[in-house]
Design a protein around this motif. Structure first.
Motif, PDB file in Angstrom:
ATOM      1  N   ILE A 157     -10.825   7.640 -13.699  1.00 17.48           N
ATOM      2  CA  ILE A 157     -10.246   8.330 -12.547  1.00 17.48           C
ATOM      3  C   ILE A 157      -9.631   9.662 -12.958  1.00 17.48           C
ATOM      4  CG2 ILE A 157      -8.399   8.191 -10.825  1.00 17.48           C
ATOM      5  CD1 ILE A 157      -8.897   5.104 -10.828  1.00 17.48           C
ATOM      6  N   GLY A 158      -8.923   9.678 -14.080  1.00 19.07           N
ATOM      7  CA  GLY A 158      -8.287  10.910 -14.531  1.00 19.07           C
ATOM      8  C   GLY A 158      -9.278  12.014 -14.815  1.00 19.07           C
ATOM      9  N   LEU A 159     -10.388  11.675 -15.449  1.00 20.28           N
ATOM     10  CA  LEU A 159     -11.412  12.674 -15.757  1.00 20.28           C
ATOM     11  C   LEU A 159     -12.045  13.217 -14.480  1.00 20.28           C
ATOM     12  CD1 LEU A 159     -13.045  14.112 -17.992  1.00 20.28           C
ATOM     13  CD2 LEU A 159     -14.653  12.199 -17.924  1.00 20.28           C
ATOM     14  N   GLU A 160     -12.301  12.344 -13.516  1.00 19.66           N
ATOM     15  CA  GLU A 160     -12.888  12.808 -12.254  1.00 19.66           C
ATOM     16  C   GLU A 160     -11.895  13.663 -11.472  1.00 19.66           C
ATOM     17  OE1 GLU A 160     -15.998  12.663 -11.364  1.00 19.66           O
ATOM     18  OE2 GLU A 160     -16.411  11.612 -13.237  1.00 19.66           O
ATOM     19  N   ALA A 161     -10.610  13.324 -11.546  1.00 19.57           N
ATOM     20  CA  ALA A 161      -9.605  14.168 -10.900  1.00 19.57           C
ATOM     21  C   ALA A 161      -9.576  15.547 -11.547  1.00 19.57           C
ATOM     22  CB  ALA A 161      -8.232  13.507 -10.988  1.00 19.57           C
ATOM     23  N   ALA A 162      -9.671  15.592 -12.878  1.00 20.22           N
ATOM     24  CA  ALA A 162      -9.703  16.885 -13.572  1.00 20.22           C
ATOM     25  C   ALA A 162     -10.895  17.714 -13.113  1.00 20.22           C
ATOM     26  CB  ALA A 162      -9.761  16.657 -15.085  1.00 20.22           C
ATOM     27  N   ARG A 163     -12.035  17.072 -12.955  1.00 20.64           N
ATOM     28  CA  ARG A 163     -13.240  17.776 -12.514  1.00 20.64           C
ATOM     29  C   ARG A 163     -13.029  18.413 -11.125  1.00 20.64           C
ATOM     30  NH1 ARG A 163     -17.805  16.635 -14.878  1.00 20.64           N
ATOM     31  NH2 ARG A 163     -17.113  14.516 -15.386  1.00 20.64           N
ATOM     32  N   LEU A 164     -12.428  17.646 -10.224  1.00 18.07           N
ATOM     33  CA  LEU A 164     -12.184  18.163  -8.873  1.00 18.07           C
ATOM     34  C   LEU A 164     -11.143  19.271  -8.883  1.00 18.07           C
ATOM     35  CD1 LEU A 164     -12.135  14.851  -6.782  1.00 18.07           C
ATOM     36  CD2 LEU A 164     -14.023  16.452  -7.075  1.00 18.07           C
ATOM     37  N   PHE A 165     -10.110  19.108  -9.690  1.00 20.13           N
ATOM     38  CA  PHE A 165      -9.061  20.132  -9.757  1.00 20.13           C
ATOM     39  C   PHE A 165      -9.621  21.452 -10.294  1.00 20.13           C
ATOM     40  CE2 PHE A 165      -4.806  17.617  -9.949  1.00 20.13           C
ATOM     41  CZ  PHE A 165      -5.194  16.863  -8.857  1.00 20.13           C
ATOM     42  N   ILE A 166     -10.465  21.356 -11.313  1.00 21.40           N
ATOM     43  CA  ILE A 166     -11.088  22.571 -11.861  1.00 21.40           C
ATOM     44  C   ILE A 166     -11.934  23.242 -10.792  1.00 21.40           C
ATOM     45  CG2 ILE A 166     -12.750  23.443 -13.559  1.00 21.40           C
ATOM     46  CD1 ILE A 166     -11.790  21.084 -15.370  1.00 21.40           C
ATOM     47  N   ARG A 167     -12.686  22.444 -10.054  1.00 27.73           N
ATOM     48  CA  ARG A 167     -13.512  22.974  -8.956  1.00 27.73           C
ATOM     49  C   ARG A 167     -12.674  23.724  -7.941  1.00 27.73           C
ATOM     50  NH1 ARG A 167     -15.610  18.687  -4.800  1.00 27.73           N
ATOM     51  NH2 ARG A 167     -13.536  19.164  -3.962  1.00 27.73           N
ATOM     52  N   GLU A 168     -11.448  23.260  -7.742  1.00 32.05           N
ATOM     53  CA  GLU A 168     -10.572  23.885  -6.758  1.00 32.05           C
ATOM     54  C   GLU A 168      -9.667  24.954  -7.356  1.00 32.05           C
ATOM     55  OE1 GLU A 168     -10.867  23.629  -3.603  1.00 32.05           O
ATOM     56  OE2 GLU A 168     -12.448  22.118  -3.773  1.00 32.05           O
ATOM     57  N   GLY A 169      -9.972  25.388  -8.578  1.00 28.92           N
ATOM     58  CA  GLY A 169      -9.319  26.562  -9.140  1.00 28.92           C
ATOM     59  C   GLY A 169      -8.065  26.319  -9.940  1.00 28.92           C
ATOM     60  N   ALA A 170      -7.708  25.081 -10.227  1.00 29.29           N
ATOM     61  CA  ALA A 170      -6.476  24.798 -10.962  1.00 29.29           C
ATOM     62  C   ALA A 170      -6.634  25.058 -12.457  1.00 29.29           C
ATOM     63  CB  ALA A 170      -6.055  23.348 -10.747  1.00 29.29           C
ATOM     64  N   THR A 171      -5.511  25.342 -13.096  1.00 31.91           N
ATOM     65  CA  THR A 171      -5.418  25.315 -14.549  1.00 31.91           C
ATOM     66  C   THR A 171      -5.013  23.901 -14.918  1.00 31.91           C
ATOM     67  OG1 THR A 171      -4.759  27.641 -14.676  1.00 31.91           O
ATOM     68  CG2 THR A 171      -4.201  26.228 -16.555  1.00 31.91           C
ATOM     69  N   VAL A 172      -5.905  23.172 -15.565  1.00 36.79           N
ATOM     70  CA  VAL A 172      -5.733  21.732 -15.754  1.00 36.79           C
ATOM     71  C   VAL A 172      -5.423  21.414 -17.210  1.00 36.79           C
ATOM     72  CG1 VAL A 172      -6.839  19.475 -15.553  1.00 36.79           C
ATOM     73  CG2 VAL A 172      -7.302  21.242 -13.848  1.00 36.79           C
TER      74      VAL A 172
END
Length: 259
Positions: free
Chosen positions: A33-48
């Protein structure tokens, strides 16, 4: 002129991304779940920032995450170790979003639960999460905004054989969520939990094996979840779309707690 128009359009597209300009720390971010959340956050422009105990798994995760439009880095940390928690908070620096996803969950019936496994769950899931949040919350409170998402479980509100210690730690997270919302939300920091149902991740398969699929068959939706389905709800709680949601525990469990 075309190049300038393209550059302007690119900047406008970047600014429209939901987490543009936000810094997010995701614990347990190297898999599931954490890795998939990181993927979505990166897609939405976050610094992760993703954290996990294994540098090897961290490097593997970075290799499988997209290059942009956001960015990502890894910090090795063990939430069961308070010195490691302190170093993680220092190295991460101020964040806008904190996803408390790291978790230990050795499966055992109550009469077979080892003291070591019990201690590991409470040190990681409860104590580590508590003091990491306590370290990072002041910067959020100072800037007057932020979102904290605790990853709980459906087992925190229902009986699941073999999950007695684990479910107790996650019930504690749900309690933290309510108290932190009462403490932090007046300063603009929202705090919420999600309570996933059975989800197909590497860690869950190691502990539960075929049992996780059996759990899924008994749900109203009749199946287990994919990690990205849980991650999408994390993204919702991190984003402006949930601007009036705080102190809540959202069930993402295929209907388990509805029956």
């Amino acid at each position: 002129m075309t190049d300038k128009n393209d550059e302007l359009a690119s900047h406008q597209d970047e600014a429209r991304r939901e987490l543009h300009g936000q810094v997010a720390l995701i614990t347990g971010g190297t898999s599931g779940i954490g890795l998939e959340a990181a993927r979505l956050f990166i897609r939405e422009g976050a610094t992760v920032i993703i954290s996990g105990r294994s540098a090897e798994r961290g490097a593997k995760a970075l290799a499988h995450l997209p290059d942009g439009p956001g960015s990502v880095r890894f910090i090795a940390a063990d939430l069961a170790d308070l010195d490691s928690v302190r170093v993680l908070a220092e190295q991460a620096g101020p964040v806008d979003i904190l996803v408390n996803n790291a978790s230990a969950f050795p499966v055992a019936s109550t009469v077979e639960q080892s003291i070591t496994g019990f201690q590991q769950m409470f040190d990681t899931n409860v104590r580590g999460t508590y003091f990491l949040t306590a370290s990072l919350a002041p910067a959020m409170l100072g800037q007057g905004r932020g979102s904290i998402i605790n990853v709980s479980t459906m087992a925190a509100s229902m009986g699941v054989p073999g999950a007695s210690g684990y479910s107790a730690t996650k019930a504690a997270l749900n309690s933290f969520t309510r108290t932190w919302a009462a403490e932090f939300s007046p300063s603009g920091v929202r705090v919420n939990s999600i309570a996933p149902g059975p989800t197909i991740t590497e860690g869950v398969l190691v502990e539960w094996g075929d049992g996780v699929a059996e759990l899924g068959k008994n749900l109203p939706l009749g199946r287990t979840a994919q990690p990205v389905e849980i991650a999408e709800v994390i993204l919702f709680l991190a984003s402006p779309r949930s601007s009036y949601v705080t102190g809540a525990t959202l069930a993402v469990d295929g209907g388990a707690t509805a029956i």
